[in-house]
Write an enzyme that holds these catalytic residues in place. Structure first.
Site, short mmCIF file in Angstrom:
data_model
loop_
_atom_site.label_atom_id
_atom_site.label_comp_id
_atom_site.label_asym_id
_atom_site.label_seq_id
_atom_site.Cartn_x
_atom_site.Cartn_y
_atom_site.Cartn_z
N ALA A 49 3.72 -1.61 4.20
CA ALA A 49 2.87 -2.58 4.90
C ALA A 49 2.98 -4.00 4.36
CB ALA A 49 1.41 -2.11 4.92
N GLY A 50 4.19 -4.40 4.06
CA GLY A 50 4.40 -5.75 3.53
C GLY A 50 4.04 -6.84 4.53
N PRO B 97 9.37 -4.62 -0.20
CA PRO B 97 10.50 -4.34 0.69
C PRO B 97 10.08 -4.38 2.16
CG PRO B 97 10.47 -2.78 -1.14
CD PRO B 97 9.19 -3.57 -1.23
N VAL B 98 10.99 -4.83 3.02
CA VAL B 98 10.69 -5.01 4.45
C VAL B 98 10.92 -3.68 5.19
CG1 VAL B 98 11.31 -6.29 6.54
CG2 VAL B 98 11.44 -7.40 4.29
N ALA B 99 10.02 -3.39 6.14
CA ALA B 99 10.10 -2.16 6.94
C ALA B 99 10.26 -0.95 6.03
CB ALA B 99 11.24 -2.24 7.97
N GLY B 100 9.49 -0.94 4.94
CA GLY B 100 9.62 0.10 3.92
C GLY B 100 8.51 1.12 3.93
N GLY B 101 7.54 0.98 4.87
CA GLY B 101 6.39 1.89 4.84
C GLY B 101 5.37 1.46 3.80
N LYS C 225 0.85 -1.20 0.00
CA LYS C 225 0.00 0.00 0.00
C LYS C 225 0.88 1.24 0.00
CE LYS C 225 0.85 1.36 4.47
NZ LYS C 225 1.77 2.43 4.75
N ASP D 73 -2.91 -1.87 9.67
CA ASP D 73 -2.99 -1.89 8.19
C ASP D 73 -3.56 -3.19 7.64
OD1 ASP D 73 -1.68 0.57 8.21
OD2 ASP D 73 0.28 -0.29 7.76
P1 ATP Z 1 4.15 -0.82 8.74
O1 ATP Z 1 4.08 0.55 8.10
O2 ATP Z 1 2.83 -1.54 8.79
O3 ATP Z 1 4.94 -0.87 10.01
P2 ATP Z 1 6.31 -1.59 7.02
O4 ATP Z 1 6.07 -1.78 5.59
O5 ATP Z 1 7.06 -0.35 7.42
O6 ATP Z 1 4.90 -1.68 7.71
P3 ATP Z 1 6.87 -4.36 7.38
O7 ATP Z 1 7.53 -4.79 6.12
O8 ATP Z 1 5.47 -4.76 7.57
O9 ATP Z 1 7.06 -2.81 7.61
O10 ATP Z 1 7.79 -4.91 8.57
C1 ATP Z 1 7.87 -4.33 9.85
C2 ATP Z 1 8.59 -5.32 10.75
O11 ATP Z 1 7.76 -6.45 10.96
C3 ATP Z 1 9.88 -5.90 10.14
O12 ATP Z 1 10.99 -5.15 10.55
C4 ATP Z 1 9.92 -7.34 10.64
O13 ATP Z 1 10.79 -7.46 11.74
C5 ATP Z 1 8.52 -7.66 11.12
N1 ATP Z 1 7.81 -8.72 10.35
C6 ATP Z 1 7.07 -9.71 10.86
N2 ATP Z 1 6.51 -10.46 9.91
C7 ATP Z 1 6.88 -9.94 8.72
C8 ATP Z 1 6.58 -10.27 7.36
N3 ATP Z 1 5.81 -11.30 7.02
N4 ATP Z 1 7.14 -9.49 6.42
C9 ATP Z 1 7.91 -8.43 6.76
N5 ATP Z 1 8.23 -8.09 8.02
C10 ATP Z 1 7.71 -8.83 9.00
#
Ligand code: ATP
Length: 304
Positions: free
Chosen positions: A106-107, A100-104, A12, A142
């Protein structure tokens, strides 16, 4: 042996993210407009006597940052769905991860929504939609949006979602960062920078009006993110990246959610590709193109 179920689930972007002063429970009240975009994880649930999880990451995904045990939000989703049905749900969840992980973006929330849909189908639970939405809201703010997808207004702490009119096809160029950002840290920094935030977050009327025009120039003018300033203050290179993309012709650059991914709105598919090429030539290794709005977590195959 039941046939495996694959569910596709979208990243998102927040087209509008209005943030208010923290509530008594510590959450920030939000008025947000989410859009699901075509950058997706696929979650496949295989029949298995235990609940287990594995990851097939794209090159740009920091797989080391994703927990594979009970802390993974998809694993938590399985446990919570099991609680509702008063049984231990099993399954081997394979996450093909492109978000991408922790990218904003909501992966994690997207994976949780996919796990709910995939396990519900694998075990033929027929969980009603309102129950899935309630479990989703308990998992994270989210997650309900990841179930419904499209374009939606989010209120409360973001978990109360309703679809909104969106007549456009919007083209986005995404530049993720190598290192993720912690969402709670960005909110703490918001509190420091904006100690007098209003109890009611800024409304999304201008953004909702822009969506109804279908015109990218109108949407560009209306994009708004209260977390952008704290994210840039913590990581100044994001501000420089936005300026660079806009000087390369983006209609507008914006930090996505709590960052650090920066999204650029383009005029069209061709414009998005040109912009992505220009950003890559200036040294950004990973530049992705996606359009929106796309569907929420949905079945793409049941390998019967
Ligand atoms: P949000 O804005 O909802 O915090 P985001 O996109 O910034 O989301 P995510 O990719 O959802 O961040 O990951 C946030 C943290 O959640 C990661 O640093 C990781 O440690 C943990 N996590 C747990 N399960 C997952 C998953 N299936 N995918 C990614 N990260 C995960």
């Amino acid at each position: 042996m039941r046939p495996p179920i694959t569910v596709r689930t979208a990243a998102k972007v927040n087209l509008h993210l209005g943030v208010g002063a923290p509530r008594e429970d510590g959450f920030h009240p939000l008025t947000t407009v989410y859009q699901a975009i075509g950058l997706c994880d696929d979650v496949t649930a295989y029949d298995s006597p235990v609940l287990e999880l594995s990851l097939l990451p794209a090159d740009w995904v920091d797989s080391g940052a994703v927990p594979l045990g009970a802390d993974n939000i998809a694993h938590r989703a399985a446990v919570e769905l099991g609680h509702h049905h008063q049984r231990d749900l099993t399954g081997r969840l394979v996450i093909e991860k492109s978000i991408p992980v922790a990218g904003g973006l909501a992966g994690g929330s997207a994976d949780a929504a996919a796990a709910l849909v995939a396990l519900d189908r694998l075990h033929q639970l027929d969980t009603p939609d309102d129950v899935l939405l309630r479990i989703a809201a308990d998992l994270g703010s989210d997650v309900p949006f990841a179930l419904i997808g499209g374009t939606a207004l989010g209120t409360g702490r973001g978990e109360l979602v309703e679809s909104v009119a969106d007549v456009g096809t919007w083209w986005w160029v995404l530049v993720p960062s190598v290192e993720g950002m912690s969402t709670p840290e960005v909110y703490r920094h918001f509190d420091k920078l904006v100690p007098d935030a209003p109890d009611t977050p800024p409304d999304a009327e201008m953004l909702l009006g822009a969506l109804r025009t279908g015109q990218p120039e109108s949407l560009a003018r209306a994009l708004h993110n209260d977390l952008q300033e704290p994210a840039i203050d913590l990581r100044p290179e994001l501000g420089r990246l936005i300026a660079q993309g806009e000087s390369e012709g983006a209609l507008r650059g914006l930090v996505s959610g709590s960052g650090p991914t920066v999204v650029f709105l383009a005029e069209s598919a061709d414009h998005a590709r040109d912009l992505a090429g220009a950003l890559m030539r200036t040294g950004h290794e990973v530049v992705l193109v996606a359009n929106g709005a796309v569907a929420g977590a949905h079945l793409v195959s049941s390998h019967a």
